[in-house]
Design an enzyme around this catalytic site. Structure first.
Site: not given
Ligand SMILES: O=P(O)(O)OC[C@H]1O[C@H](OP(=O)(O)OP(=O)(O)O)[C@H](O)[C@@H]1O
Ligand SMILES: Nc1ncnc2[nH]cnc12
Length: 180
Positions: A67, A104
């Site tokens: 993202r 998370e």
């Molecule tokens: O601070 P954190 O606990 O590390 O979480 C944040 C990350 O989690 C989500 O990505 P995700 O890994 O779900 O991947 P995506 O962007 O491909 O959906 C979000 O876009 C961040 O990159």
């Molecule tokens: N609560 C949340 N919502 C959207 N993206 C996330 N990536 C990690 N935690 C998230």
């Protein structure tokens, strides 16, 4: 338009889903921002205003898979600088460096191409959201291994109660929107 109004437009375009992708997670969905040109422009304008005020010299914007890729390239264009990708493992060709990290809601690995950054380049890291900070921390480590100078970690949303910004110290975090 005032910054306050732009913030309001961006905030109104974030949706919340309970128990996605697993029970207990309050998922902040940024997809409506991308559907609404006014909200998307407001988000990029707010990022740009912040960076112009605080960082006169930025060499590169590095975005986090996936993202961070939605916002980083548009922002890099505003500064006429390059955008580099920090990707989930196995997606980048050539010589890469890898790091594992916890999320998370799971575990994963991030990679960067070894020639993506020149030593000493001043980098802003961008993602949509900071939760535990695990992903951003791993990205900082990868960039430090490439001898980048990390100016700031920039996110659209910061989940304050998870204290990701504490984990990232001494690097600073700037977020457009904060949630508990
Ligand atoms: O601070 P954190 O606990 O590390 O979480 C944040 C990350 O989690 C989500 O990505 P995700 O890994 O779900 O991947 P995506 O962007 O491909 O959906 C979000 O876009 C961040 O990159
Ligand atoms: N609560 C949340 N919502 C959207 N993206 C996330 N990536 C990690 N935690 C998230």
């Amino acid at each position: 338009m005032t910054e306050k109004r732009m913030e309001e437009i961006v905030r109104n375009a974030v949706r919340t889903f309970h128990d996605f992708p697993s029970p207990g997670i309050l998922f902040r969905d940024i997809t409506p921002i991308l559907k609404d040109p006014n909200a998307f422009r407001s988000a990029i304008d707010l990022f740009e205003n912040h960076l112009r005020t605080h960082f006169p010299n930025i060499d590169v914007i590095a975005g986090l898979d996936s993202r961070g890729f939605l916002f980083g390239p548009s922002l890099a264009q505003r500064f006429d600088i390059g955008f580099v990708l920090i990707r989930k493992k196995g997606k980048l060709p050539g010589l890469t460096d890898t790091i594992s990290y916890s999320l998370e809601y799971g575990k994963a690995e991030l990679e960067i191409q070894c020639d993506a950054i020149q030593p000493g380049q001043k980098v802003i890291i961008i993602d949509d959201l900071l939760a535990t900070g695990g992903t951003m921390f791993a990205a900082c480590e990868l960039l430090k291994r490439r001898k980048a100078e990390i100016l700031e970690c920039l996110v659209l949303i910061e989940l304050k109660s998870l204290e990701g910004a504490q984990k990232l110290k001494p690097h600073s975090v700037h977020s457009l929107l904060q949630y508990e």
